[in-house]
Design an enzyme around this catalytic site. Sequence first.
Site, mmCIF file in Angstrom:
data_model
loop_
_atom_site.group_PDB
_atom_site.id
_atom_site.type_symbol
_atom_site.label_atom_id
_atom_site.label_comp_id
_atom_site.label_asym_id
_atom_site.label_seq_id
_atom_site.Cartn_x
_atom_site.Cartn_y
_atom_site.Cartn_z
ATOM 1 C CB VAL A 127 -11.118 -62.665 0.444
ATOM 2 C CG1 VAL A 127 -11.206 -61.774 1.680
ATOM 3 C CG2 VAL A 127 -11.506 -61.882 -0.811
ATOM 4 N N PRO A 128 -8.072 -63.997 1.961
ATOM 5 C CG PRO A 128 -5.902 -63.258 2.466
ATOM 6 C CD PRO A 128 -7.130 -62.930 1.641
ATOM 7 C CB CYS A 129 -11.139 -65.451 5.990
ATOM 8 S SG CYS A 129 -11.845 -66.837 5.122
ATOM 9 C CG HIS A 130 -6.351 -69.225 4.526
ATOM 10 N ND1 HIS A 130 -6.811 -68.581 3.384
ATOM 11 C CD2 HIS A 130 -5.019 -69.325 4.390
ATOM 12 C CE1 HIS A 130 -5.775 -68.312 2.604
ATOM 13 N NE2 HIS A 130 -4.669 -68.749 3.191
#
Length: 158
Positions: A127-130
Amino acid sequence: MSEFQLKKKSLVGDLYISADEKGITSISWTKGNSPYLKTKDEQTIQGKLIKQASSQLDDYFSGKRKVFDLKLNLKGTDFQKKVWNQLLKIPYGKTVCYLDVATKIKNPKAVRAVGGANNKNPISIIVPCHRVIGKNSSLTGYGGGLAIKKKLLDLESH
């Protein structure tokens, strides 16, 4: 419902992957409370999910994978899940700001709440919160630290 975890070495340090029968529940830099996956447990549903996540992370870090195909079990509030599901739509190699995410979930005034949900994301990298950055393109907080966030964004820029 039982949950297991696996400690995995990666390009960004040790990761702890956890899963229950419904899907991956966590990928983080800190050890959770779940027992470690043991050899005899590798044939369980959780074991198969964790091994699949580990393999897909290897492919991601080697540049072979741009999209993850994993069963996830996101645990959080309805709002957090809405934010995290929106994060899953951010394409590999792209970044957005918190306002973009708030607007996409039809709540443009919830910029700070989106930041809070990002901070609570239990499934880092997948889950690419970056991929969420500050409005002025600055790197903002990340659970693994800003150096790791930069490393992930650099990896995706090639």
